[in-house]
Design an enzyme around this catalytic site. Sequence first.
Site, PDB file in Angstrom:
ATOM      1  N   ASP B 135       0.848  -1.189   0.000  1.00  0.00           N
ATOM      2  CA  ASP B 135       0.000   0.000   0.000  1.00  0.00           C
ATOM      3  C   ASP B 135       0.887   1.244   0.000  1.00  0.00           C
ATOM      4  O   ASP B 135       1.782   1.370   0.833  1.00  0.00           O
ATOM      5  CB  ASP B 135      -0.911  -0.009   1.226  1.00  0.00           C
ATOM      6  CG  ASP B 135      -2.111   0.921   1.043  1.00  0.00           C
ATOM      7  OD1 ASP B 135      -2.380   1.327  -0.102  1.00  0.00           O
ATOM      8  OD2 ASP B 135      -2.763   1.245   2.042  1.00  0.00           O
ATOM      9  N   HIS B 142      -3.671  13.890   1.705  1.00  0.00           N
ATOM     10  CA  HIS B 142      -3.889  12.955   2.814  1.00  0.00           C
ATOM     11  C   HIS B 142      -2.698  12.963   3.768  1.00  0.00           C
ATOM     12  O   HIS B 142      -2.867  13.057   4.995  1.00  0.00           O
ATOM     13  CB  HIS B 142      -4.127  11.541   2.278  1.00  0.00           C
ATOM     14  CG  HIS B 142      -4.154  10.488   3.342  1.00  0.00           C
ATOM     15  ND1 HIS B 142      -5.153  10.407   4.283  1.00  0.00           N
ATOM     16  CD2 HIS B 142      -3.284   9.473   3.639  1.00  0.00           C
ATOM     17  CE1 HIS B 142      -4.912   9.385   5.106  1.00  0.00           C
ATOM     18  NE2 HIS B 142      -3.776   8.806   4.739  1.00  0.00           N
ATOM     19  N   GLU B 208     -10.762   3.843   4.129  1.00  0.00           N
ATOM     20  CA  GLU B 208      -9.819   4.649   3.359  1.00  0.00           C
ATOM     21  C   GLU B 208     -10.140   4.460   1.889  1.00  0.00           C
ATOM     22  O   GLU B 208     -10.127   3.334   1.375  1.00  0.00           O
ATOM     23  CB  GLU B 208      -8.359   4.269   3.659  1.00  0.00           C
ATOM     24  CG  GLU B 208      -7.922   4.732   5.051  1.00  0.00           C
ATOM     25  CD  GLU B 208      -6.410   4.703   5.284  1.00  0.00           C
ATOM     26  OE1 GLU B 208      -5.926   5.475   6.137  1.00  0.00           O
ATOM     27  OE2 GLU B 208      -5.718   3.913   4.624  1.00  0.00           O
ATOM     28  N   GLU B 210      -9.404   4.271  -1.714  1.00  0.00           N
ATOM     29  CA  GLU B 210      -8.200   4.037  -2.512  1.00  0.00           C
ATOM     30  C   GLU B 210      -8.554   3.386  -3.850  1.00  0.00           C
ATOM     31  O   GLU B 210      -9.628   2.810  -4.017  1.00  0.00           O
ATOM     32  CB  GLU B 210      -7.221   3.103  -1.769  1.00  0.00           C
ATOM     33  CG  GLU B 210      -6.818   3.597  -0.390  1.00  0.00           C
ATOM     34  CD  GLU B 210      -5.545   2.931   0.152  1.00  0.00           C
ATOM     35  OE1 GLU B 210      -4.751   2.407  -0.651  1.00  0.00           O
ATOM     36  OE2 GLU B 210      -5.370   2.962   1.387  1.00  0.00           O
ATOM     37  N   ASP B 242      -9.381   0.381   2.298  1.00  0.00           N
ATOM     38  CA  ASP B 242      -8.374  -0.071   3.257  1.00  0.00           C
ATOM     39  C   ASP B 242      -8.917   0.192   4.661  1.00  0.00           C
ATOM     40  O   ASP B 242      -8.558   1.168   5.326  1.00  0.00           O
ATOM     41  CB  ASP B 242      -7.072   0.707   3.002  1.00  0.00           C
ATOM     42  CG  ASP B 242      -5.950   0.274   3.933  1.00  0.00           C
ATOM     43  OD1 ASP B 242      -6.045  -0.820   4.508  1.00  0.00           O
ATOM     44  OD2 ASP B 242      -4.979   1.046   4.068  1.00  0.00           O
ATOM     45  N   ARG B 246      -8.334   3.358  13.827  1.00  0.00           N
ATOM     46  CA  ARG B 246      -7.443   4.482  14.138  1.00  0.00           C
ATOM     47  C   ARG B 246      -6.841   4.424  15.527  1.00  0.00           C
ATOM     48  O   ARG B 246      -5.705   4.877  15.728  1.00  0.00           O
ATOM     49  CB  ARG B 246      -8.205   5.806  13.980  1.00  0.00           C
ATOM     50  CG  ARG B 246      -8.740   6.067  12.594  1.00  0.00           C
ATOM     51  CD  ARG B 246      -7.631   6.143  11.578  1.00  0.00           C
ATOM     52  NE  ARG B 246      -8.170   6.355  10.226  1.00  0.00           N
ATOM     53  CZ  ARG B 246      -7.458   6.167   9.119  1.00  0.00           C
ATOM     54  NH1 ARG B 246      -6.189   5.761   9.181  1.00  0.00           N
ATOM     55  NH2 ARG B 246      -8.003   6.370   7.942  1.00  0.00           N
ATOM     56  N   GLN B 249      -4.126   1.816  15.496  1.00  0.00           N
ATOM     57  CA  GLN B 249      -3.027   2.372  14.687  1.00  0.00           C
ATOM     58  C   GLN B 249      -2.154   3.333  15.487  1.00  0.00           C
ATOM     59  O   GLN B 249      -0.927   3.256  15.453  1.00  0.00           O
ATOM     60  CB  GLN B 249      -3.624   3.079  13.474  1.00  0.00           C
ATOM     61  CG  GLN B 249      -2.605   3.607  12.473  1.00  0.00           C
ATOM     62  CD  GLN B 249      -3.273   4.166  11.204  1.00  0.00           C
ATOM     63  OE1 GLN B 249      -4.490   4.051  11.036  1.00  0.00           O
ATOM     64  NE2 GLN B 249      -2.488   4.769  10.331  1.00  0.00           N
ATOM     65  N   LYS B 262      -4.707  -2.409  10.326  1.00  0.00           N
ATOM     66  CA  LYS B 262      -5.033  -2.465   8.905  1.00  0.00           C
ATOM     67  C   LYS B 262      -5.351  -3.886   8.436  1.00  0.00           C
ATOM     68  O   LYS B 262      -6.135  -4.053   7.502  1.00  0.00           O
ATOM     69  CB  LYS B 262      -3.829  -1.967   8.083  1.00  0.00           C
ATOM     70  CG  LYS B 262      -3.437  -0.530   8.364  1.00  0.00           C
ATOM     71  CD  LYS B 262      -4.377   0.435   7.667  1.00  0.00           C
ATOM     72  CE  LYS B 262      -3.818   1.849   7.712  1.00  0.00           C
ATOM     73  NZ  LYS B 262      -4.618   2.742   6.859  1.00  0.00           N
ATOM     74  N   THR B 266      -9.179  -5.699   4.019  1.00  0.00           N
ATOM     75  CA  THR B 266      -8.961  -4.787   2.902  1.00  0.00           C
ATOM     76  C   THR B 266      -9.881  -5.270   1.787  1.00  0.00           C
ATOM     77  O   THR B 266      -9.795  -6.438   1.387  1.00  0.00           O
ATOM     78  CB  THR B 266      -7.493  -4.844   2.422  1.00  0.00           C
ATOM     79  OG1 THR B 266      -6.635  -4.681   3.544  1.00  0.00           O
ATOM     80  CG2 THR B 266      -7.208  -3.765   1.385  1.00  0.00           C
ATOM     81  N   GLU B 372     -10.213  12.367   8.285  1.00  0.00           N
ATOM     82  CA  GLU B 372     -10.021  13.693   7.708  1.00  0.00           C
ATOM     83  C   GLU B 372     -11.357  14.435   7.553  1.00  0.00           C
ATOM     84  O   GLU B 372     -11.438  15.626   7.811  1.00  0.00           O
ATOM     85  CB  GLU B 372      -9.337  13.574   6.344  1.00  0.00           C
ATOM     86  CG  GLU B 372      -7.930  12.998   6.404  1.00  0.00           C
ATOM     87  CD  GLU B 372      -7.464  12.481   5.060  1.00  0.00           C
ATOM     88  OE1 GLU B 372      -7.650  11.275   4.792  1.00  0.00           O
ATOM     89  OE2 GLU B 372      -6.929  13.281   4.266  1.00  0.00           O
TER      90      GLU B 372
END
Lengths: 427, 427
Positions: B135, B142, B208, B210, B242, B246, B249, B262, B266, B372
């Site tokens: 990834d 971002h 996420e 992507e 993805d 948080r 993480q 993560k 996925t 975000e």
Amino acid sequence: MPITANNSSRKSWLDVSNDSDFPIQNIPFGVFLTKDDVITIGTRIGDYAIDLGALQQLNYFDGIELTDDMFMQDTLNDFISDGKKTWRLVRNRIADIFDERNPQLRDNASHREIVIFKMDEVEMQLPVMIGDYTDFYSSKEHATNVGKMFRDPENALLPNWLHIPVGYHGRSSTIIPSGISIHRPMGQTLPNGQKTPVFGPSQLIDFELETAFITTDANIMGENIPVHEAADYIFGMVLMNDWSARDIQKWEYVPLGPFLAKNFATAISPWIVTMDALEPFKTKGPKQEPMPLPYLQIKGKQAYDIHLEVSIEPENAAPTVVSRSNAKYLYWSMSQQLAHHASNGCRINSGDMMGSGTISGPTPESFGSMLELTWGGKNPIKMSDGTERRFINDGDTVSIKGWCENEKVRIGFGEVCNKLLPPFSGK
Amino acid sequence: MPITANNSSRKSWLDVSNDSDFPIQNIPFGVFLTKDDVITIGTRIGDYAIDLGALQQLNYFDGIELTDDMFMQDTLNDFISDGKKTWRLVRNRIADIFDERNPQLRDNASHREIVIFKMDEVEMQLPVMIGDYTDFYSSKEHATNVGKMFRDPENALLPNWLHIPVGYHGRSSTIIPSGISIHRPMGQTLPNGQKTPVFGPSQLIDFELETAFITTDANIMGENIPVHEAADYIFGMVLMNDWSARDIQKWEYVPLGPFLAKNFATAISPWIVTMDALEPFKTKGPKQEPMPLPYLQIKGKQAYDIHLEVSIEPENAAPTVVSRSNAKYLYWSMSQQLAHHASNGCRINSGDMMGSGTISGPTPESFGSMLELTWGGKNPIKMSDGTERRFINDGDTVSIKGWCENEKVRIGFGEVCNKLLPPFSGK
């Protein structure tokens, strides 16, 4: 089921020297190519490679439930999927077949010719198709050394380290068996004192002394693996050299971790030594303080007393041993690593490989990388030809050996051994 | 070889609605299970799934060099290994077979019955066996947003970011196709203001947004891929979510990068849209300043104008679109990502997958994650039922859609869509 293959008084009718890593009590599993270009699953006793595919065809495994072509494959994944009960039945049977008191194969010359090869007649392959490869970071001494050099000497260990068996994902496509030479990688680095990076051959190639374990299918996605059950899903272990480019690593690793500094090559010893064979060498690991969270709590002997040794052999000189360490120094156990890995429901498959992280011991001679042994290049190591090494030179061969030993038996891994070549000429 | 399959004036004898992602100009590749439990490689036109294995058995691919069972497989890896010339021949042939002027299959009812299924009669599978998954982190917006929130708002972008297409390895075993539900993961987190971590369900589950590309065999180990050749080794693209935790993480990611935050899931859209189909939608990406190092320099249109949209659908309410973004905002191109990945000799195989990293655009509505969009949970988003979301709730379904559009044709990806279930009850 008793592990009769471990009977330390048993002797084989095959010659085994006293210092061999592969007495009849070992019976590791691997994959090899014969001189007739046949790929097969095999085991090893002394300096003999034994074709398990041929043994199966000759009905030596009768009575054990195996698919017809179980050992006539180019990876061990299906066999590993069969689970611990089958691993034990097969290993016990192999011990019986090669027991000096058993005439069945011993006295059958035509069978022996099909089944037994000298080790120098075969070419070892990767033993498993590694779906996912994870590398942990479980030596407290290593994490502390790196923290002292690269971060804050006063707070060398990061706050999460004593709570989490820290790990990250590696690259499967560049895992190679012992014997394959590798090229010095190219890469981006930031020269000292500069603000703009350059691209060129890495100047700081290092080894990392590690062990790794191979798993079987353990869970479905979403499901955890309780720490007390984790050992049931570990098939065996290999030695591992996690080749590293320190200058690339330093520039690239923030914030997502090492990437190109690691994925140019990871080498493993070709014989998977089973956890059953290693059972007599369980020992207590370091005291864990603070106490881990409940999902990581496990009592009893969780470490393995595996002697480890790294040597560097320059192109025209004898090898020099640069590190003597031991797997028992690892802070986090394999059961804790695996339970943590699956604690979020991450699926674990047959043939996944999980590295220990660099194994450094408490004394400077027992550090597991040139970075630590030379303390960032400050204290070079003398080779047998008088030259010095801060890191690894082109033409050097790095070998890792590993073995367990008690008064009755020696169970070893053989070695993982690779030569570093100059950079690939490029496209 | 001309890409005649892209001819925008071509029409199919199969019904295709005007707003379909899958006109005859798309011809993506995927793998599906039929209602008779047969797995096959297929393509899609409108709302029809087309069995390429059956087409091959009926000799519709005569004249193209393909192994006999090329499309009667459960992954596209072997087809992808055949390379760009074969991909084009097959895609052009499929366009011919379904061209409204071609009676061969159109007027053969017994063949049509074997070859064509309604989409709701088949179950999409993962299209490839993903050997290694990487990834990247290639959206400047971002990386800047995350840097502002978690590190230093004044120096949000880390020093290496403008020089390196930063990336890291992910886990292949938990990559799933659209439609599979996932469990909220358990994990270690450090509660705010505490010094000791706790273990429990993650409280901050995020998506996420992507895209990802799928490669073919590109090099041997040790060999690089020049940036100008990289596009030849990219088969096609999918949408990717993805999934991220948080809180896990934040606690685990130093120093080796995200791991359990993560690798619980996925998700990808099941149809691989070929780079050939996307060719008309190439566009200029952001200006790269400073100039990248020579091994990453490439001119011309390197970005793709792919509209992206994320929606959240609570259990008993209509979906709400929470993000509208575009793949053209990505700073680093796929050719640069792939050339960088192989710059150290890392081997790239058929079926490897490489994610773009979260795609955030320049405006707040175009951010690619809840982290975000809600700025760390400070600005919740209102759902259609009046409830608010800071992150993803149990029972929510997250969908990502993606499509390209010009005055002549629309080429889309369909969607990747997964429901979040409560934590697995545990063992």
